[in-house]
Design a protein around this motif. Structure first.
Motif, PDB file in Angstrom:
ATOM      1  N   THR A  13     -11.520 -34.407 -35.787  1.00 51.49           N
ATOM      2  CA  THR A  13     -10.789 -34.899 -36.950  1.00 51.49           C
ATOM      3  C   THR A  13      -9.598 -35.713 -36.485  1.00 51.49           C
ATOM      4  O   THR A  13      -9.301 -35.785 -35.276  1.00 51.49           O
ATOM      5  N   GLN A 303     -20.006 -25.557 -42.688  1.00 51.99           N
ATOM      6  CA  GLN A 303     -20.181 -26.962 -43.046  1.00 51.99           C
ATOM      7  C   GLN A 303     -19.856 -27.204 -44.520  1.00 51.99           C
ATOM      8  O   GLN A 303     -19.214 -28.201 -44.874  1.00 51.99           O
ATOM      9  N   SER A 304     -20.264 -26.278 -45.374  1.00 52.47           N
ATOM     10  CA  SER A 304     -20.017 -26.428 -46.807  1.00 52.47           C
ATOM     11  C   SER A 304     -18.526 -26.404 -47.123  1.00 52.47           C
ATOM     12  O   SER A 304     -18.025 -27.246 -47.887  1.00 52.47           O
ATOM     13  N   GLU A 307     -16.871 -29.588 -45.881  1.00 56.97           N
ATOM     14  CA  GLU A 307     -17.217 -30.735 -46.731  1.00 56.97           C
ATOM     15  C   GLU A 307     -16.419 -30.736 -48.029  1.00 56.97           C
ATOM     16  O   GLU A 307     -16.026 -31.789 -48.530  1.00 56.97           O
ATOM     17  N   ASN A 308     -16.153 -29.523 -48.563  1.00 52.11           N
ATOM     18  CA  ASN A 308     -15.393 -29.416 -49.809  1.00 52.11           C
ATOM     19  C   ASN A 308     -13.896 -29.597 -49.587  1.00 52.11           C
ATOM     20  O   ASN A 308     -13.160 -29.919 -50.525  1.00 52.11           O
ATOM     21  N   ASP A 311     -12.647 -35.109 -46.866  1.00 48.85           N
ATOM     22  CA  ASP A 311     -13.516 -36.223 -47.229  1.00 48.85           C
ATOM     23  C   ASP A 311     -14.578 -36.412 -46.155  1.00 48.85           C
ATOM     24  O   ASP A 311     -14.425 -35.953 -45.008  1.00 48.85           O
ATOM     25  N   ASN A 312     -15.640 -37.123 -46.487  1.00 48.50           N
ATOM     26  CA  ASN A 312     -16.766 -37.280 -45.567  1.00 48.50           C
ATOM     27  C   ASN A 312     -16.369 -37.885 -44.233  1.00 48.50           C
ATOM     28  O   ASN A 312     -16.938 -37.556 -43.188  1.00 48.50           O
ATOM     29  N   GLN A 313     -15.413 -38.795 -44.249  1.00 45.77           N
ATOM     30  CA  GLN A 313     -15.043 -39.502 -43.033  1.00 45.77           C
ATOM     31  C   GLN A 313     -13.903 -38.821 -42.270  1.00 45.77           C
ATOM     32  O   GLN A 313     -13.472 -39.314 -41.236  1.00 45.77           O
TER      33      GLN A 313
END
Length: 651
Positions: A13, A303-304, A307-308, A311-313
């Protein structure tokens, strides 16, 4: 269930998201962060860019703990019921984080620290005053100012002490000097306080006489009489006491602020743990890299949640394969997953050593045999019922941390087999029940045979587990030397005993040949598998000599019989003592006495059963197959001592 299968994972990240990521991982409690400095090197990678002061939170946490410990000395007395039933407030991680005002908490901590220092200073001053009072008190009979005496021009006046021996020899010698006048001011068992007066012309003679009699001169730093000086010090002492009372009252008034400090301590600890985890990452100006371990079954949840949260990037999750080198080096962390009944017995395994990633979790077998051993050593329905009741109340009423709850649950589970064995023995608090399958005191030999049979099964299972482990690794020689050979000897022993008991000679013959073949194999297998045949032969003979240790192992299981009998016998003795007491005493003080004695015997039985059952597991069982050496799975910790975090699972 068994050892949880782990997945290696890397998280990438931006450095600006580092704190948010660590906060999320700490809340989830399902990932362990690894130290990348042990595996990666590079000039463009640096440690922990955003955590220059990561130790500050640890210091604040420690200061807060010390302050809480100090404040607890001044809290109002709380009833035992309130202590037992006290509940931690429930919060989420976000609620805890938002409820802590760093500046306000730090101000409170500093205020308590200042009051503690102030009280310490007052106590030091008072001790100094009291020491001075002790020194002056002996001279209170002196009605003049000591400084005025020592300042006389026409006389040489000295104030001091001389030893007070049995016959006052030194005092009498000094008093007998015709050039010296001596006045006794005080006397105790060690010394005599005197005022010595002489003319200045006899100064040298006076000095010699004083030295001969071990005179120690006292220097008074006060310009008043000893009595006046003492009273002045007394006023100072009383004022210091009042000052200390004011400080104590201020500390008592701060009891209402303890909750604020407690929440701050929780938050500071959580931040310090995130800061420690941050040091394990690698950073450059663009990216922060974390590596860690997570259960395979929880990868999807990880992972869930990420993701929540991002953001995706903003974050990348990279799953990696576990290498054989990492497994062999015991780098893969160990987390045990067992059913509700077996899970408390994991602590027995942990006390010895966690299993490594290459072997199986033995906790299922530990639970079965430990319950049996413990119950046989306790062997009393009454003690088992009390253990059930005490642990049941604790589980229902008390707010227990995970570790304490696991231990209490451990005791609660053990109460059931203890009651069953107590019914089988027909014993309750040392009283013989009208029913029972076996009486330990009358059928000691039978109980000893049962203990040896249980020991036989215990060792047999241990050897089978060793064979399974060695076969899985395809280490055939070890499978025979450490498992099959000894298992064959034990089978031969069982067949031989059965042949003798049933009077069937052929079984004895079969047992003899099985034993001979097994023993020869124990000697010869190392010879065939060793490069140096002579050394292999010596190793084989030494392995066969290990039969003596098996004899010792079997003898160890007789403690199942011995401790079961001793606990019941002691309880019975206490009951007999109760019955021979005079009737008035028996139904007054005698009731309290028998309760105390029975509880004492229960405590001794519990302690003996706990320790000796563990010993049979560690030595006789684990010694046959267990390697251990595993490293515990350690996610980013939370404290949860003063607050229960609803969204965080305790580890």
């Amino acid at each position: 269930m068994a050892i949880a299968k782990m997945q290696k994972v890397s998280l990438v990240t931006a450095p600006s998201n580092k704190e948010k990521l660590l906060y999320t991982l700490q809340t989830m409690q399902n990932i362990e962060v690894s130290d990348l400095s042990l595996k990666i090197t590079g000039d463009d990678l640096t440690f922990n860019n955003n955590y220059q002061n990561q130790n500050d939170y640890q210091v604040l946490y420690e200061r807060g703990r010390e302050v809480l410990k100090f404040l607890s000395q001044y809290q109002s007395k709380v009833s035992l019921k309130e202590k037992i039933t006290a509940k931690r407030p429930e919060m989420t991680m976000d609620q805890l984080h938002e409820s802590v005002d760093d500046d306000a908490a730090l101000a409170l901590i500093e205020q308590v620290e200042a009051l503690r220092q102030k009280r310490n200073d007052i106590q030091d001053q008072r001790q100094h005053v009291e020491d001075e009072q002790t020194a002056i008190a002996k001279w209170r009979a002196l009605s003049v100012d000591p400084q005025s005496l020592t300042a006389l021009d026409l006389f040489d006046v000295r104030l001091g002490t001389i030893p007070n021996d049995e016959n006052r020899v030194h005092f009498n010698q000094l008093k007998a000097n015709e050039h010296v006048a001596v006045e006794e001011i005080f006397a105790d068992e060690n010394e005599i306080g005197v005022a010595v007066v002489a003319l200045p012309t006899y100064k040298d003679d006076l000095q010699a006489a004083l030295s001969e009699n071990y005179f120690s001169e006292v220097d008074f730093a006060y310009s008043q009489t000893p009595e006046a000086s003492f009273q002045k010090l007394e006023q100072e002492r009383k004022q210091l006491i009042e000052d200390e009372k004011q400080v104590v009252n201020q500390l008592k008034d701060l009891q209402g602020s303890k909750a604020t400090i407690q929440l701050a301590v929780e938050e500071f600890f959580n931040r310090s743990q995130r800061a420690n985890a941050a040091k394990l990452s690698y950073d450059n100006q663009q990216l922060s890299l974390f590596s860690g371990w997570v259960e395979e079954t929880q990868v999807g949840e990880l992972q869930s949640v990420l993701e929540n949260t991002f953001d995706n990037q903003e974050i990348a999750v990279i799953l990696e394969e576990i290498t054989e080198e990492e497994i062999e080096a015991d780098e893969v962390p160990i987390k045990l997953n067992n059913s509700g009944i077996v899970a408390p017995f994991e602590m027995i395994t942990e006390m010895y050593s966690l299993p490594n990633y290459r072997e199986k979790d033995p906790s299922n077998w530990v639970a079965i045999f430990y319950m049996l051993f413990f119950a046989m050593m306790m062997g009393d329905f009454g003690y088992g019922a009390l253990l059930w009741l005490g642990t049941f109340i604790a589980l229902k009423v008390m707010d227990l941390r995970k570790g304490a709850k696991r231990f209490v649950t451990f005791g609660h589970i053990l109460s059931y087999p203890t009651m069953l064995v107590g019914l089988a023995y027909g014993s309750a608090f040392g009283v013989t029940l009208p029913f029972g399958i076996i009486n330990p005191t009358e059928d000691a030999l039978t109980l000893m045979i049962i203990s040896l049979v249980i020991g036989y099964v215990h060792i047999f299972v241990g050897l089978c587990l060793n064979i399974r482990l060695q076969v899985a690794r395809k280490e055939w020689a070890n499978a025979y030397n450490d498992g099959i050979g000894w298992l064959s000897l034990m089978i031969a022993l069982a067949i031989g005993i059965a042949g003798m008991m049933l009077g069937i000679p052929v079984l004895i013959t079969i047992a003899t040949w099985i034993a001979i073949i097994a023993a020869v194999g124990i000697v010869l297998v190392p010879v065939f598998t060793s490069d140096n045949k002579a050394v292999g032969g010596v190793v084989g003979l030494y392995n066969l000599y290990g039969v003596s240790s098996y004899v010792g192992d079997f003898v160890s299981y007789t403690r199942l019989m011995a401790l079961g009998i001793s606990g019941g016998a002691i309880g019975m003795s206490f009951n007999i003592l109760f019955t021979i007491l005079p009737t008035p005493v028996r139904f007054t003080a005698g009731i309290a006495l028998i309760i105390v004695l029975q509880l004492f015997n229960m405590f001794l039985s519990l302690l003996s059963a706990y320790v000796h059952s563990m010993r049979l597991i560690f030595v006789e069982f684990f010694g046959k197959f267990y390697e251990g050496g595993g490293r515990a799975f350690k996610p980013i910790r939370t404290l949860q001592e003063f607050v229960s975090l609803k969204d965080v699972k305790e580890n």
